[in-house]
Design a protein around this motif. Structure first.
Motif, PDB file in Angstrom:
ATOM      1  N   UNK A  78       0.850  -1.185   0.000  1.00  0.00           N
ATOM      2  CA  UNK A  78       0.000   0.000   0.000  1.00  0.00           C
ATOM      3  C   UNK A  78       0.887   1.236   0.000  1.00  0.00           C
ATOM      4  N   UNK A  79       0.460   2.342  -0.505  1.00  0.00           N
ATOM      5  CA  UNK A  79      -0.909   2.643  -0.864  1.00  0.00           C
ATOM      6  C   UNK A  79      -1.316   2.184  -2.262  1.00  0.00           C
ATOM      7  N   UNK A  80      -0.429   1.610  -3.039  1.00  0.00           N
ATOM      8  CA  UNK A  80      -0.789   1.148  -4.389  1.00  0.00           C
ATOM      9  C   UNK A  80      -1.496  -0.203  -4.312  1.00  0.00           C
ATOM     10  N   UNK A  81      -2.527  -0.361  -5.127  1.00  0.00           N
ATOM     11  CA  UNK A  81      -3.225  -1.646  -5.230  1.00  0.00           C
ATOM     12  C   UNK A  81      -3.382  -2.091  -6.679  1.00  0.00           C
ATOM     13  N   UNK A  82      -3.245  -1.165  -7.616  1.00  0.00           N
ATOM     14  CA  UNK A  82      -3.384  -1.455  -9.039  1.00  0.00           C
ATOM     15  C   UNK A  82      -2.002  -1.752  -9.625  1.00  0.00           C
ATOM     16  N   UNK A  83      -1.864  -2.824 -10.412  1.00  0.00           N
ATOM     17  CA  UNK A  83      -0.553  -3.143 -10.993  1.00  0.00           C
ATOM     18  C   UNK A  83      -0.128  -2.134 -12.051  1.00  0.00           C
ATOM     19  N   UNK A  84       1.181  -2.083 -12.288  1.00  0.00           N
ATOM     20  CA  UNK A  84       1.736  -1.256 -13.354  1.00  0.00           C
ATOM     21  C   UNK A  84       1.526  -1.941 -14.694  1.00  0.00           C
ATOM     22  N   UNK A  85       1.237  -1.175 -15.751  1.00  0.00           N
ATOM     23  CA  UNK A  85       1.264  -1.766 -17.082  1.00  0.00           C
ATOM     24  C   UNK A  85       2.694  -2.223 -17.407  1.00  0.00           C
ATOM     25  N   UNK A  86       2.830  -3.393 -17.987  1.00  0.00           N
ATOM     26  CA  UNK A  86       4.135  -3.919 -18.395  1.00  0.00           C
ATOM     27  C   UNK A  86       4.159  -4.023 -19.912  1.00  0.00           C
ATOM     28  N   UNK A  87       5.349  -4.014 -20.475  1.00  0.00           N
ATOM     29  CA  UNK A  87       5.502  -4.029 -21.924  1.00  0.00           C
ATOM     30  C   UNK A  87       6.523  -5.080 -22.343  1.00  0.00           C
ATOM     31  N   UNK A  88       6.280  -5.634 -23.523  1.00  0.00           N
ATOM     32  CA  UNK A  88       7.182  -6.651 -24.061  1.00  0.00           C
ATOM     33  C   UNK A  88       8.506  -6.017 -24.484  1.00  0.00           C
ATOM     34  N   UNK A  89       9.594  -6.669 -24.096  1.00  0.00           N
ATOM     35  CA  UNK A  89      10.944  -6.196 -24.416  1.00  0.00           C
ATOM     36  C   UNK A  89      11.601  -7.204 -25.355  1.00  0.00           C
ATOM     37  N   UNK A  90      12.258  -6.682 -26.386  1.00  0.00           N
ATOM     38  CA  UNK A  90      13.044  -7.525 -27.294  1.00  0.00           C
ATOM     39  C   UNK A  90      14.442  -6.928 -27.371  1.00  0.00           C
ATOM     40  N   UNK A  91      15.442  -7.782 -27.265  1.00  0.00           N
ATOM     41  CA  UNK A  91      16.841  -7.359 -27.346  1.00  0.00           C
ATOM     42  C   UNK A  91      17.439  -7.914 -28.639  1.00  0.00           C
ATOM     43  N   UNK A  92      18.093  -7.039 -29.380  1.00  0.00           N
ATOM     44  CA  UNK A  92      18.840  -7.462 -30.566  1.00  0.00           C
ATOM     45  C   UNK A  92      20.229  -6.834 -30.474  1.00  0.00           C
ATOM     46  N   UNK A  93      21.225  -7.661 -30.180  1.00  0.00           N
ATOM     47  CA  UNK A  93      22.569  -7.128 -29.969  1.00  0.00           C
ATOM     48  C   UNK A  93      22.558  -6.252 -28.735  1.00  0.00           C
ATOM     49  N   UNK A  94      22.901  -4.961 -28.911  1.00  0.00           N
ATOM     50  CA  UNK A  94      22.889  -4.005 -27.797  1.00  0.00           C
ATOM     51  C   UNK A  94      21.636  -3.143 -27.816  1.00  0.00           C
ATOM     52  N   UNK A  95      20.732  -3.389 -28.769  1.00  0.00           N
ATOM     53  CA  UNK A  95      19.533  -2.562 -28.921  1.00  0.00           C
ATOM     54  C   UNK A  95      18.359  -3.132 -28.132  1.00  0.00           C
ATOM     55  N   UNK A  96      17.634  -2.234 -27.449  1.00  0.00           N
ATOM     56  CA  UNK A  96      16.428  -2.605 -26.709  1.00  0.00           C
ATOM     57  C   UNK A  96      15.223  -2.061 -27.463  1.00  0.00           C
ATOM     58  N   UNK A  97      14.280  -2.952 -27.747  1.00  0.00           N
ATOM     59  CA  UNK A  97      13.020  -2.594 -28.369  1.00  0.00           C
ATOM     60  C   UNK A  97      11.910  -2.857 -27.355  1.00  0.00           C
ATOM     61  N   UNK A  98      10.916  -1.959 -27.320  1.00  0.00           N
ATOM     62  CA  UNK A  98       9.776  -2.119 -26.397  1.00  0.00           C
ATOM     63  C   UNK A  98       8.502  -1.945 -27.208  1.00  0.00           C
ATOM     64  N   UNK A  99       7.576  -2.873 -27.009  1.00  0.00           N
ATOM     65  CA  UNK A  99       6.264  -2.814 -27.656  1.00  0.00           C
ATOM     66  C   UNK A  99       5.247  -2.287 -26.662  1.00  0.00           C
ATOM     67  N   UNK A 100       4.621  -1.113 -26.984  1.00  0.00           N
ATOM     68  CA  UNK A 100       3.577  -0.577 -26.091  1.00  0.00           C
ATOM     69  C   UNK A 100       2.213  -0.719 -26.744  1.00  0.00           C
TER      70      UNK A 100
END
Length: 100
Positions: A78-100
């Protein structure tokens, strides 16, 4: 094809990095070498989480101390009860991609 949002080397283990993905503020979190992405917005009061401390897989909201599990988004205290939105992560080499 989506563009990378950050370099993996910019998020060492135990740290976070705030990025914007398609207009959404996203917090990249490195937990033991794995990158996770959650919305950078406390579900309790809408404050940013990027100023909070990452403790293992938990991020603490700097405003009221709510803890969230960044691997699942789950609100842990508490005081939080609602979860955080999470996003898919893809790694290619040193690059980070995120799908929202």
């Amino acid at each position: 094809m989506p563009h990378p949002v950050a370099k993996r080397s910019a998020v060492p283990p135990g740290t976070t990095l705030r990025v914007e993905v398609d207009g959404v503020e996203v917090l990249l979190c490195n937990v033991d070498g794995e990158i996770y992405a959650v919305e950078d917005l406390c579900t309790h009061d809408g404050g940013p989480l990027d100023q909070g401390e990452l403790q293992g897989c938990r991020i603490m909201c700097p405003r009221h101390g709510a803890l969230f599990d960044v691997t699942s988004g789950r609100a842990l205290t508490l005081p939080a009860v609602v979860p955080l939105p999470t996003y898919e992560v893809r790694i290619e080499g040193d690059d980070i991609f995120v799908e929202v």
